[in-house]
Structures are given as C-alpha cells and as structure tokens.
Write a protein that holds these residues in place. Structure first.
Motif, PDB file in Angstrom:
ATOM      1  N   GLY A 384      48.601  -2.967 -19.155  1.00 30.43           N
ATOM      2  CA  GLY A 384      48.186  -2.521 -17.671  1.00 30.43           C
ATOM      3  C   GLY A 384      47.512  -1.276 -17.782  1.00 30.43           C
ATOM      4  N   GLU A 385      48.193  -0.326 -18.454  1.00 25.89           N
ATOM      5  CA  GLU A 385      47.441   1.011 -18.594  1.00 25.89           C
ATOM      6  C   GLU A 385      46.478   1.061 -19.664  1.00 25.89           C
ATOM      7  OE1 GLU A 385      51.463   3.908 -17.786  1.00 25.89           O
ATOM      8  OE2 GLU A 385      51.157   3.173 -19.739  1.00 25.89           O
ATOM      9  N   CYS A 557      33.566 -13.818 -23.289  1.00 29.33           N
ATOM     10  CA  CYS A 557      32.801 -12.794 -22.485  1.00 29.33           C
ATOM     11  C   CYS A 557      33.396 -12.219 -21.450  1.00 29.33           C
ATOM     12  CB  CYS A 557      31.440 -13.883 -21.992  1.00 29.33           C
ATOM     13  SG  CYS A 557      31.909 -15.019 -20.800  1.00 29.33           S
ATOM     14  N   PHE A 558      32.678 -11.338 -20.903  1.00 31.44           N
ATOM     15  CA  PHE A 558      33.364 -10.638 -19.586  1.00 31.44           C
ATOM     16  C   PHE A 558      33.634 -11.494 -18.372  1.00 31.44           C
ATOM     17  CE2 PHE A 558      33.753  -7.939 -15.985  1.00 31.44           C
ATOM     18  CZ  PHE A 558      35.077  -7.247 -16.235  1.00 31.44           C
ATOM     19  N   GLU A 559      32.556 -12.231 -18.126  1.00 29.60           N
ATOM     20  CA  GLU A 559      32.574 -13.012 -16.750  1.00 29.60           C
ATOM     21  C   GLU A 559      33.817 -14.086 -16.874  1.00 29.60           C
ATOM     22  OE1 GLU A 559      29.783 -12.392 -18.770  1.00 29.60           O
ATOM     23  OE2 GLU A 559      28.385 -11.591 -17.498  1.00 29.60           O
ATOM     24  N   LEU A 565      41.285 -10.834 -16.768  1.00 34.14           N
ATOM     25  CA  LEU A 565      42.388  -9.771 -17.077  1.00 34.14           C
ATOM     26  C   LEU A 565      42.178  -8.589 -16.291  1.00 34.14           C
ATOM     27  CD1 LEU A 565      44.239  -8.902 -19.124  1.00 34.14           C
ATOM     28  CD2 LEU A 565      42.697  -8.110 -20.713  1.00 34.14           C
ATOM     29  N   VAL A 566      40.890  -7.839 -15.938  1.00 35.45           N
ATOM     30  CA  VAL A 566      40.786  -6.681 -15.289  1.00 35.45           C
ATOM     31  C   VAL A 566      41.439  -7.065 -13.929  1.00 35.45           C
ATOM     32  CG1 VAL A 566      39.499  -5.241 -14.494  1.00 35.45           C
ATOM     33  CG2 VAL A 566      38.979  -5.747 -16.732  1.00 35.45           C
ATOM     34  N   ASN A 567      40.866  -8.175 -13.354  1.00 30.74           N
ATOM     35  CA  ASN A 567      41.517  -8.381 -11.923  1.00 30.74           C
ATOM     36  C   ASN A 567      43.146  -8.637 -11.724  1.00 30.74           C
ATOM     37  OD1 ASN A 567      39.187  -8.611 -10.625  1.00 30.74           O
ATOM     38  ND2 ASN A 567      38.885 -10.633 -11.056  1.00 30.74           N
ATOM     39  N   GLY A 572      40.450  -7.161  -7.927  1.00 29.69           N
ATOM     40  CA  GLY A 572      39.196  -7.119  -7.410  1.00 29.69           C
ATOM     41  C   GLY A 572      38.162  -6.195  -8.255  1.00 29.69           C
ATOM     42  N   ILE A 573      38.401  -5.174  -8.978  1.00 28.39           N
ATOM     43  CA  ILE A 573      37.583  -4.656  -9.836  1.00 28.39           C
ATOM     44  C   ILE A 573      36.768  -5.638 -11.220  1.00 28.39           C
ATOM     45  CG2 ILE A 573      37.288  -2.784 -11.461  1.00 28.39           C
ATOM     46  CD1 ILE A 573      39.550  -1.079  -9.956  1.00 28.39           C
ATOM     47  N   GLY A 574      37.574  -6.390 -11.462  1.00 27.36           N
ATOM     48  CA  GLY A 574      36.800  -7.284 -12.370  1.00 27.36           C
ATOM     49  C   GLY A 574      35.747  -8.131 -11.631  1.00 27.36           C
ATOM     50  N   ASP A 575      35.810  -8.535 -10.419  1.00 23.65           N
ATOM     51  CA  ASP A 575      34.801  -9.189  -9.820  1.00 23.65           C
ATOM     52  C   ASP A 575      33.480  -8.169  -9.535  1.00 23.65           C
ATOM     53  OD1 ASP A 575      36.103 -11.731  -9.744  1.00 23.65           O
ATOM     54  OD2 ASP A 575      37.302 -11.219  -7.860  1.00 23.65           O
TER      55      ASP A 575
END
Length: 695
Positions: A384-385, A557-559, A565-567, A572-575
C-alpha cells in the motif's frame, strides 16, 4: 542568527534553536490565522481582517524601530506611513493599538530586532503576494496602497538604520514565456465593458461553451483577441475571465489561501483544472493512504529536485514545514529516515529510465529490514505504501514537465520571486520561515531582471523562419480537416512517411544552462542519492533491447488494471486519475492557431499523436493506434520538443517555447505541455503499478 550560534555551546544552541522555532511557529500560526480572514466572499469580513493585519504590521514596524533606535519616532505618528484611504479604514482599531500590541508581540522579544525585522518581512511578503494575485480587487488595492505608502514613508525617513525593506515582485507574469496580456484576468467579464463577449478556452469536447456563458457575440471574429486597453488600473491580465473561471479562482483562493502561478496557467483549462485540483488535493493533502503528509511532501521534494524544478521544491518545502516536517530533513537525504532514503533509487529510475524498473527494485523495497541501522527503524515498504509513493512520484514527474515547459515563475513570496531594491541585507523567502536558521543557500539575483520578450512567438534563436512555421501550421490544419472525411488508406497514400527517421540522440550528461528561465537557487543534489545517480543515467528507450521490453497497454493499462489497484489502497483516487487523463486528452476549442476559425477543426488526431508519441518515448505502446499518424501530424521539431519536455524538462527555455514547430496560441502550447505531462504521468504509473501488482 548565525552570529549568535558561534557564541554558544552545543546544549545552548539546541535550546536556542528549540525556543526560536517555538516562537517562529507561534508567529507563523498567528500570521496565517490573520490572513485567513481574507479567505471569504463576505466583503465586510475582509475589511475587518485587513484592519487587523495592518495593525499588526504597524506594531512590528514600531517595535523593530524602537529596538534599533530607542529615540526613533513611532511609525504611527508619521503622516506618510498610511495614506488617507487606509487610515480611514483602520481608525477604529488604531485607538486600541497600544493595548493590543503587547498581545501581538511577546515581552521576551522586545530587544530582539532581528526577530521583529524577520516577522515584519514575512508579513510584507504576504501582503505583496496578495497585492498581485488575490482575486478580490478590494484586497489587492488595499495591499498595494499600504505598500506604496510604506515605501514613501521609508524613503522620507532617509535613515538606513530604520528603513523597512520593501519587497517587489521579480516578475510581472506567472510565466517566463507567456505575457501577462495573454493571461486570464482576475476579474470576470461581468465587471468589464465586454460583458457580451464569449470567453474562449479549451474545454471538454462535449461542452461547446462555458457553463456560465449565456450569450455568444456573433461578431467576435472582428474583435482583436489580444486587444489591450490603453489605460488599465489594477491590471491583472489581458484576457477577461468569464464567471466560471473567476469563481474557480475564488474557490481556489478560499481553499488554499493563495492563487499560485501554476493555478493561473491552468485556468486556460478550467474544466481540467477542477478535476486536477481535486485529485492533487486527495493525493497530497488529504489523510488518505498509509503515508504521512510530511512524507508525501518530502517525496515531492525528491522528485522535483531530480527534475531540477525549483518552483516545486520551494512550494513543497513550505508544505513540508507547515505540516510539522523536521527541518533537519531539508539538509538532504543523509538526514532522513533510512526507509525514505531507500526509495530514492526508484525515483531516479522512474524519472530517467522507467522501462528498466523491474521486480528486483520492488522486492528490495518490500523485504528490506533496517534493524541495527543508526535510525533503528524498519525500512520495509508495504504494498500500500509503494502504491501511494508511486502515485506521488508520477504526479510530480508530470507536474515538473508541465511547470518547466510553461516556464512558470517563482511564487512572489518564495525563493526567486521577490527583490529588495533598497536593502542590502539578505531576506529569507516564506518557505524558509520554519527552517533551521543555520542553513540557507545564498544566491545572487542581480541578473534576474524582467524584460519584454513576449511580443513574438515565432522562430527566436533556432534559425526557424516565421514563414516556415506558418506554412507547416497551414499544412497541419489541412491534414486535420481531411482526416474527418477521407479513408485512412487514401490519406496515408498521399503522405510521405520516412520510416527510417530516428529521433536525435538524447544527452546522457547534464548540460549547464546559464539562461534566465527556470533558474535554480539552491543545491538540489542533496535530495538525490548521488551514488545511484551515477549508476542510473538518462537514456533513450530502444525497441529491441535485450534487457527490457515494451509495455503493451493491451496487457496492462491504467484504466483497466492500475485504477483498481490504486482504488484498493487509496479509495476513489484511481477513478479521479482516470477522469484527469480523459479530460487532458479531450479538451479542445475546435480550432488551431486562430481563436475563431471559419469552420470547426477536429484536433483529436494531433492530440492523440502527442499523447502516444510521448508514451512511445517511454516504451509504452498502444497496439491499436496507428503510429504512422505521428509522422503525419508531428514534424521533426515538434517531436524533439516532446522528447526534451518528457525526459529533460529542465532544458526548456524561451527559444524552445517559441519553436515548437507549429504556430500555436499560448494556451495551445500549454495544452501541448499538458498532454506530454499527463501521458508521462500515466506511463510511469503503468510501469510501477504493474510491477507492484506482480509482487
């Protein structure tokens, strides 16, 4: 205060530093609280806040003068200090000034003239910044009047011992490259004579006009886009904002307490800026994710230092210190926890050769254990870090490209942003307010003088004629027009494509630039792991290299992958990042070069070519994109510019800005920079998140 340290032993120095920092922190909090009163839409509350601020400043002036000269006349008795308008505004509070003065300044500091002078200067720096960048005209004018009257009073005294150092802005525009005439004004069109003129700027493809615009002037093409009134008071920009842009600037000021130069440039793209501001706030400022605020700020300093972006280093140092960061960390990587120092190598790789980041780099960070180190702390990074750290690294890599590419000038109250014309003493910028008093890098600014290099945007310094660029631009417009109506096979058969063309070699050694844009005022190498820097060189991606491969967006790809993974770790930050990337590539005003075209020009092929060429430089490939389009829409000069801004943004100077390869308006050039910065940010995220997900 360095003279004081020489007279004390180690214990006394430690105690003095602690006491000094406590006093400085208290004074800083008081000043921030006073100026926070201006962050409101209510006029009466701003007037009351201005009264208190001016009262405190006068108290510091009086105390500073009395410390220097016991027989000096109180500044409040000078009829020249405050002009009539300010005097009228502050009459009521001045009657209680003697009573409240002791509350503002403690008794223990009555004989410390350095303390008074230092605090006074920080107030004056903030007032100077507000006199130029505050979106409220009443605040700007009051601050200007106060500084003007203070300067007259200081000159009238004609006594160098008691003169108050009055700072002045080094630059009159938020950008080295863009004239103030081309910047959006802080005032909206509802308060100007051009109330019915449509405000033109790039916006989402599904938004034809600003949501605040209610009327479109049918004869806009007959008006001069860059027309400048002959006489303007309180001139804040040559392009009148619509209410949408103005309200966005006001909201930013209320939330942040400042309207930063980077924000002023991003107002070219208000729909993008709204999304970006939300995302950046969540990534850096909100308590989301496992990393502390100070660690996030320091990571920003590390990335900005590697990119040689003084602007971001200064802003993040202030953010770091204002949120409780240890000033010793600003001495360099040798003074930070081992865990934070170990990620410096990853910063360098993602910056210089992200395609070489491998599983070993991630595993080493996730399995290290620092037991027995001098700091005695665990230096293992959790998954996570690492996700949060790579999001921050990618954010500042992209932001560095945008800021350096747009030549954004230093903040008025920060390093490089102000000058003192009459004083000989060195005054520290606002970001050094809570720094250790024993550390400061003096840099001469004698040669930093503003000039008029904004009047042409064609072919300065590189031997490129205006006729050549104009012809290239017209050809590009025609290509964009026929793209919409002709089949790809017909179009490509008419366009000569040189498949043997190779980009120019990328310099692997740092060049010395002695130009005046994007200056550096301190030793930034202290925030870089020098040993790793000698091993990790700036290099060019080679398609068929045996040690690494291309990253295919069809596989990761990021989308579709990175966002989830970011979410998972940063809800919420991934979106938000997906929305940010989509907005960056989609905003348009349906024209190129000319603000009002006779017919709509679909610039999406050009935008796509810039985006995917940037990612191709980094080894990221989209399988279903036709890369022949890059040669169709981007000439050699444009691809060279993209190469430099993506991999070596510190190289960008005025000559580069004026020679992108096609004729573009300032906001269009900023959009080119935004596309490059966003594509780079997304590519770096794909590399790092893919490897983290595999470990």
């Amino acid at each position: 205060m360095s003279q004081l340290w020489n007279q004390l032993d180690d214990q006394q120095i430690a105690e003095t530093i602690r006491d000094s920092r406590a006093n400085q922190l208290q004074s800083c909090r008081q000043r921030i609280a006073l100026f926070k009163g201006l962050q409101t839409e209510i006029f009466e509350e701003r007037i009351l806040a201005l009264e208190k601020i001016i009262q405190v400043v006068k108290s510091y002036i009086r105390s500073s003068s009395n410390s220097n000269n016991n027989s000096h006349t109180s500044p409040s008795s000078s009829p020249n200090l405050i002009d009539t308008s300010i005097t009228t505004m502050t009459t009521n509070v001045l009657q209680q000034e003697e009573v409240e003065e002791d509350v503002v300044i403690g008794d223990e500091d009555e004989n410390n003239s350095d303390y008074y002078n230092e605090q006074l200067f920080y107030y004056l720096l903030t007032i100077l910044r507000l006199s130029v960048t505050c979106p409220y005209s009443d605040v700007r004018q009051s601050c200007k009047d106060f500084l003007s009257s203070l300067k007259k009073s200081s000159t009238a005294n004609n006594n160098n011992n008691n003169n108050v150092p009055i700072p002045e802005p080094t630059y009159n525009s938020p950008s080295h490259f863009i004239s103030l005439h081309d910047i959006f004004s802080l005032e909206s069109n509802s308060s100007s004579s051009n109330q019915q003129q449509a405000v033109l700027y790039p916006r989402s493809t599904n938004l034809s006009l600003s949501p605040w615009s209610t009327y479109l002037h049918h004869n806009t093409s007959q008006q001069s886009f860059n027309s400048i009134p002959s006489i303007i008071s309180d001139y804040t920009g040559g392009r009148c904002s619509d209410e949408y842009v103005r309200q966005m600037m006001i909201k930013t000021f209320i939330d942040e307490g400042r309207l930063a130069n980077s924000f002023r440039i991003l107002t070219f793209f208000p729909t993008f800026f709204e999304i970006y501001h939300i995302t950046f706030t969540k990534i850096i400022k909100q308590p989301i994710g496992p990393l502390k605020r100070t660690w996030k700020s320091y990571l920003g300093i590390m990335v900005a230092s590697e990119q040689q972006c003084q602007y971001l280093v200064s802003t993040m140092k202030m953010d770091f210190l204002y949120n409780g960061g240890d000033p010793n960390w600003l001495l360099g990587l040798d003074y930070v926890p081992n865990k934070l120092r170990t990620i410096s190598r990853l910063v360098l790789k993602l910056s210089r050769q992200p395609w070489r980041v491998n599983s070993d780099d991630i595993q080493q960070l996730m399995i290290m254990n620092g037991g027995g180190t001098p700091f005695g702390a665990d230096i293992t990074w959790t998954r996570g870090e690492l996700v949060q750290a790579t999001v921050i690294i990618a954010t500042f890599l992209g932001l560095s490209s945008f800021i350096l590419g747009c030549g954004i000038t230093p903040e008025i109250d920060m390093t490089g942003g102000f000058l003192i014309m009459s004083g000989k003493q060195q005054q520290q910028p606002i970001e050094s307010e809570l720094d250790l008093p024993t550390v400061y890098f003096n840099q001469s600014m004698e040669n930093v003088v503003e000039d008029d290099r904004f009047h042409t945007d064609h072919g300065i310094g590189l031997g490129v004629s205006g006729v050549m660029i104009e012809k290239s631009t017209e050809e590009l417009i025609q290509k964009l027009k026929i793209k919409k109506n002709e089949e790809r096979e017909e179009r490509t058969s008419k366009v000569m494509i040189d498949n043997s063309r190779h980009p120019p070699p990328l310099s692997t050694t740092e060049e010395h630039y002695n130009n005046r844009e994007n200056l550096i005022f301190e030793n930034l190498s202290r925030f870089i792991d020098l040993q790793s820097s000698q091993e990790i060189h700036l290099e060019r991606f080679e398609k068929y290299h045996t040690e690494y491969n291309e990253l295919l967006l069809g596989e990761y790809c990021f989308e579709d992958h990175g966002c989830d993974l970011v979410n998972h770790y940063l809800p919420g930050i991934g979106d938000d990042l997906v929305a940010e990337f989509n907005e960056a590539i989609s905003i348009t005003d349906w024209s190129i070069f000319h603000p009002v075209a006779e017919e709509v020009v679909d610039t999406s092929p050009l935008r796509n070519a810039i985006w995917y060429y940037t990612q191709k430089i980094l080894g990221v490939i989209k399988e279903d994109y036709t890369y022949d389009d890059i040669h169709t829409y981007l000439n050699d000069r444009t691809t060279q510019y993209i190469d430099d801004l993506c991999m070596s943004p510190y190289k960008i100077q005025m000559d580069d800005w004026c020679n992108i390869g096609i004729s573009l308006r300032p906001e269009e050039k900023c959009h080119v920079n935004l596309l490059i910065a966003s594509a780079r940010k997304q590519a770096v995220l794909c590399y790092s998140l893919y490897l983290i997900s595999e470990n």
